[in-house]
Write an enzyme that holds these catalytic residues in place. Structure first.
Site, PDB file in Angstrom:
ATOM      1  N   SER A   1     -11.031  -1.643  -1.267  1.00  0.00           N
ATOM      2  CA  SER A   1      -9.846  -1.032  -0.219  1.00  0.00           C
ATOM      3  C   SER A   1      -9.982  -1.076   1.164  1.00  0.00           C
ATOM      4  O   SER A   1      -9.315  -2.167   1.767  1.00  0.00           O
ATOM      5  CB  SER A   1      -9.675   0.490  -0.690  1.00  0.00           C
ATOM      6  OG  SER A   1      -8.033  -0.291  -2.005  1.00  0.00           O
TER       7      SER A   1
ATOM      8  N   HIS B   1      -4.141   5.997   2.991  1.00  0.00           N
ATOM      9  CA  HIS B   1      -4.606   4.818   2.741  1.00  0.00           C
ATOM     10  C   HIS B   1      -3.862   3.688   3.162  1.00  0.00           C
ATOM     11  O   HIS B   1      -4.792   2.622   3.307  1.00  0.00           O
ATOM     12  CB  HIS B   1      -4.581   4.924   1.137  1.00  0.00           C
ATOM     13  CG  HIS B   1      -5.154   3.236   0.436  1.00  0.00           C
ATOM     14  ND1 HIS B   1      -4.946   2.764   0.070  1.00  0.00           N
ATOM     15  CD2 HIS B   1      -6.467   3.570  -0.284  1.00  0.00           C
ATOM     16  CE1 HIS B   1      -5.582   1.783  -0.759  1.00  0.00           C
ATOM     17  NE2 HIS B   1      -7.075   2.847  -0.551  1.00  0.00           N
TER      18      HIS B   1
ATOM     19  N   ASP C   1       0.692  -1.131   0.247  1.00  0.00           N
ATOM     20  CA  ASP C   1      -0.256  -0.065   0.046  1.00  0.00           C
ATOM     21  C   ASP C   1       0.811   1.293   0.002  1.00  0.00           C
ATOM     22  O   ASP C   1       2.153   1.278  -0.409  1.00  0.00           O
ATOM     23  CB  ASP C   1      -1.279   0.085   1.758  1.00  0.00           C
ATOM     24  CG  ASP C   1      -1.746   0.710   0.879  1.00  0.00           C
ATOM     25  OD1 ASP C   1      -2.699   1.253   0.179  1.00  0.00           O
ATOM     26  OD2 ASP C   1      -3.451  -0.952   0.951  1.00  0.00           O
TER      27      ASP C   1
END
Ligand SMILES: *[C@@H]1O[C@H](CO)[C@@H](O)[C@H](O)[C@H]1NC(C)=O
Ligand SMILES: *[C@@H]1O[C@H](CO)[C@@H](O)[C@H](O)[C@H]1NC(C)=O
Ligand SMILES: *[C@@H]1O[C@H](CO)[C@@H](O)[C@H](O)[C@H]1NC(C)=O
Ligand SMILES: *[C@@H]1O[C@H](CO)[C@@H](O)[C@H](O)[C@H]1NC(C)=O
Ligand SMILES: *[C@@H]1O[C@H](CO)[C@@H](O)[C@H](O)[C@H]1NC(C)=O
Ligand SMILES: *[C@@H]1O[C@H](CO)[C@@H](O)[C@H](O)[C@H]1NC(C)=O
Ligand SMILES: *[C@@H]1O[C@H](CO)[C@@H](O)[C@H](O)[C@H]1NC(C)=O
Ligand SMILES: *[C@@H]1O[C@H](CO)[C@@H](O)[C@H](O)[C@H]1NC(C)=O
Length: 791
Positions: free
Chosen positions: A569, A239, A162
């Site tokens: 996600s 994220h 990520d």
């Protein structure tokens, strides 16, 4: 007044795209370039990163392998020195190959060398956050029994590919954790604002980054000023911190988002360890290159991860399963061959059919659902009529204010109250609440409208939008209340029929549980699988809307260290956490066994008995193409009864059916492989689901089940046939004993339809009275005999 505003709006969007900075075009173009396989000749002269893929490694000594890569490249480019300069990565642990900057003619020469499986250009991938990847969310997954029995996943290592990690978050505290698992061979690497000694601990046991492939694509240095990025595992985006903390974050008490949804948050496996592989860079929402991801797979396999969590996807059309441009499919093949479960998002291109990504059968592909939670916010009009909108408004309430809708003027329909293109007259708006309409399911539409209203002196915004979409918060305490088109239209009628319309916006409340039911999220990508329709995708569903988790302080939507986001996600790390618990409980289960346990025990109905719906237009009952087996049920998956297991031989069976040639498959698997001359049936791949895309009259398929429960068990078949389909199972009773752990059975499926149908859905279950091992069954009849050449 013009009625049709669709065309002008589209034109306007194109116009906006043209205004994007040159660098945006660069990435978008590269993306299109690789995504669509066009314009190949335009870059002939330039050197680009290519992945030279050599398949399974031929030596165990990494030095030997690297040397062989340099020698091979030196032969083509003329010298060892030049070869060293051109090599970006050498892949030597999980498989063999390298990434290097090559001209097209060099790539061509390499491709012709013996031992080279293929040479393909590097490509970029996107992070899967819904549409704009920054919605709002809230997590509440509590697999209590499996959680306790697995000691919360203690000792299991989850690798996360990520944007990196914000290690100071309380989510990554290692308080109370035992030592780092002895088998761990990974490293924690210091870099910009990341000190391995301080920032890694017994929770974050590994952290490193991979950027060379990305930079070669990006074509210029990454701007690391103003904390836009760090050349280190540190997360400038949020994220990666969000997904890692969702998978394995520690318990943090008393967390709320602006006072809403307060409580304790934690990851799915709070005692699992995290290995951070930063492969995505904070450019245009997050870009990740295949070359970097393959390197991360290579090292993660060597390091000793148990689970890999990838909230990453590419775009339609998909690459084939053995095309390294995908990066994820080949990298995950090698990982799965070594017993590592690879969990990937289904993507956010729903609700259209055939949009699911990461479709290889060895991947566990995750769809997103909503949760049983909402944030109703009262909107009281001047006539005392109250409507409920949705918002995250906890700021100061200001009583009744004027309410305006920016009417269209002249011939330009865009001048009307379209949220994403509001232009407001400050004299009319100051001190008032504005109503606008949007058809764009994007946070940007809401946040940009809020900015415009604020700038014009407005005090609030009511956004009418598609109801089946995630909630978009406004920053700060500015009230942005969302309503559906029906309520929006009623408010509009009220405005148009009153001389001085007024409105009062009240605080949002949090409600949880009944009567709210989870649904498959509007944005969640749907099957059927566009590469192999007989392989059901997505596999499983988990919460992915309004998920509250730790984030980077550089996340635009951060509040006190946390943010709510939505997307597949966010669903992906829920499943990665659950897989960690299952690994702790059943260390001997293969990735296929884990997938089987999840699929056959998933919730197809809400535990209250109500069916689960799938958002879309129109909303409908969810089917396997929306949610795979259903919503993940961790406690059920911990004790599934029977397993549909698979190993590399089954994946080879699949690759043979897909028509990949013997040489390519042999290289991929590292074993000489001859596909059988009589092509096996894709329907016989031992999946925990049955999907028949083109039934003509009758078909028989086989499955093998492995007993994972008490040795002496008797299972009986329970069939729910799809509409107009006759299903029979042989044998329909399975007797397991100490000696008999595996049993084969066949399923015969006959159509009574005489027409082409869409898919109809049913199920095949095995039950021993305690377990219900349920496989989704999807059948479409195709009566095309007059035109079909093969019948
Ligand atoms: C990292 O932290 C350790 C422990 O505080 C310190 O000794 C070391 O100097 C730091 N390294 C860098 C590069 O700042
Ligand atoms: C990097 O970004 C900052 C902030 O956006 C900008 O001021 C600066 O000019 C950029 N630097 C380069 C080299 O582009
Ligand atoms: C929880 O957090 C709120 C706001 O941060 C604070 O006012 C309150 O005292 C905290 N409660 C506990 C029990 O820690
Ligand atoms: C709305 O309700 C308030 C308080 O109940 C009352 O004073 C007011 O007259 C009502 N207004 C209208 C238009 O009914
Ligand atoms: C804004 O509205 C006021 C009042 O209707 C009007 O006088 C003024 O010209 C408008 N300004 C603009 C820039 O349109
Ligand atoms: C089955 O195996 C278990 C343990 O391996 C043993 O205790 C049990 O007696 C066996 N039962 C039968 C019927 O053979
Ligand atoms: C079950 O099926 C597998 C694969 O088709 C086959 O290899 C095996 O021999 C079969 N076992 C039995 C007992 O028929
Ligand atoms: C299904 O079709 C096969 C072949 O056409 C036939 O032999 C069989 O009897 C049919 N079974 C049922 C239950 O109709």
């Amino acid at each position: 007044m013009l009625i049709d505003i669709q065309l002008p709006r589209r034109v306007r969007n194109i116009h906006v795209k043209k205004m994007a900075p040159a660098s945006a075009l660069l990435v978008n173009l590269l993306f299109l370039f690789y995504g669509l396989g066009i314009l190949m000749t335009v870059v002939e002269a330039a050197s680009n990163v290519h992945i030279v893929y050599l398949g399974e490694k031929q030596h165990d000594d990494p030095k030997l392998i690297t040397n062989s890569h340099h020698d091979m490249l030196a032969d083509v480019v003329g010298s060892k020195e030049l070869a060293s300069q051109l090599i970006v990565y050498s892949y030597k642990h999980g498989f063999s190959g390298f990434a290097a900057k090559l001209t097209e003619s060099q790539a061509q020469k390499l491709a012709e060398l013996p031992g080279v499986v293929r040479v393909i250009p590097n490509s970029l991938h996107k992070l899967q956050t819904t549409r704009s990847w920054d919605f709002l969310g809230l997590s509440s997954y509590s697999p209590v029994n499996a959680l306790q029995r697995s000691n919360m996943g203690d000792g299991v290592i989850i690798g996360v590919f990520d944007t990196g990690i914000w290690p100071e978050s309380k989510a990554f505290s290692d308080e109370g954790l035992g030592p780092i698992p002895f088998r761990w061979k990974g490293v924690c690497k210091s870099g910009k604002q990341f000190n391995a000694t301080l920032n890694c601990n017994k929770k974050i046991i590994g952290a490193r980054w991979y950027i060379d492939g990305f930079l070669a694509e990006y074509g210029k240095p990454l701007n690391t000023s103003e904390d836009l990025e760090f050349l280190s595992p540190r997360d400038a985006n949020g994220h990666g911190t969000h997904t890692a903390s969702t998978a394995a974050g520690a318990f943090i008490r008393n967390v709320s988002y602006k006072g809403l949804g307060p409580g304790t948050i934690r990851g799915g496996a709070p005692r699992a360890r995290l290995a951070i592989y930063k492969v995505c860079w904070n450019v245009f929402g997050g870009q990740c290159s295949s070359a970097d991801m393959l390197k991360a797979f290579d090292e993660a396999i060597y390091d000793g991860v148990d689970v890999l969590s990838l909230s990453i996807g590419s775009s339609i059309p998909l690459f084939s399963d053995i095309d390294e441009r995908d990066g994820i499919a080949t990298g995950s093949f090698h990982a799965v061959a070594r017993g590592i479960t690879v969990v990937c998002g289904a993507a956010n291109d729903g609700p259209s059919a055939q949009t699911v990504q990461n479709t290889a059968p060895w991947i566990l592909t995750v769809a997103a659902s909503t949760m049983d939670r909402a944030f109703p916010t009262p909107i009281t009009l001047g006539n005392n009529k109250t409507f409920l909108g949705q918002a995250m408004f906890t700021g100061k309430e200001i009583g009744f204010r004027g309410l305006v809708y920016p009417e269209a003027s002249g011939l330009d329909p865009n001048a009307a109250g379209v949220c994403q293109s509001l232009s407001l007259n400050a004299t009319l708006v100051a001190g008032k609440v504005v109503l606008c309409f949007t058809s764009m399911a994007r946070r940007a539409a809401v946040t940009s409208a809020a900015e415009v209203v604020k700038a014009a002196g407005g005090v609030g915004l009511i956004v009418a939008k598609n109801p089946s979409d995630a909630l978009y918060p406004c920053s700060g305490d500015f009230p942005c209340v969302e309503v559906d088109y029906e309520i929006g239209t009623r408010i509009l009628f009220y405005i148009r029929s009153n001389r001085s319309p007024a409105v009062k916006l009240s605080h949002s409340k949090t409600i949880v549980g009944n009567p709210l039911l989870p649904k498959v999220a509007y944005f969640s990508s749907r099957g059927p699988n566009s590469i192999a329709p007989a392989i059901l995708k997505p596999d499983i569903t988990a919460p992915g809307v309004n998920i509250l988790a730790a984030t980077s302080p550089l996340d635009r939507f951060e509040d006190n260290g946390y943010a709510m986001h939505s997307g597949t996600s966010m669903a992906t790390p829920h499943v990665s956490g659950i897989v960690a618990l299952l690994k702790a409980l059943h260390p001997d289960w293969s990735p296929a066994a884990i997938k089987s346990a999840l699929v056959t025990t998933a919730w197809r109905n809400h535990p209250s008995g109500y069916p689960i719906f799938a958002e879309g237009s129109p909303q409908k009952l969810a089917n396997p193409f929306d949610f795979g087996g259903g919503i993940a049920n961790p406690n059920g998956a911990a004790d599934p009864g029977l397993l549909y297991d698979m190993d590399t031989a089954d994946y080879i069976h699949y690759l043979c059916v897909m028509g990949y040639n013997n040489a390519a498959i042999s290289r991929l698997t590292g074993q000489p492989t001859e596909c059988p001359s009589k092509e096996p049936s894709i329907l016989d791949v031992n999946l925990p689901s049955l999907t028949i895309p083109n039934l003509r009259k009758s078909i028989t398929l086989t499955r093998t089940v492995t007993n994972a429960g008490a040795p002496n068990s008797i299972y009986r078949a329970v069939i729910e046939p799809p509409f107009g389909i006759i299903v029979s199972v042989k044998p329909d009773v399975l007797l397991f004993s100490n000696q008999t752990k595996k049993i084969n059975f066949t399923v015969t499926i006959n159509a009574t339809h005489q027409v082409n149908t869409g898919y109809y859905f049913g199920s095949l279950s095995w039950t021993d009275g305690i377990h219900m091992v349920k496989s989704p069954l999807s059948v479409r009849t195709e009566m095309l005999q007059p035109y079909a050449s093969d019948n």
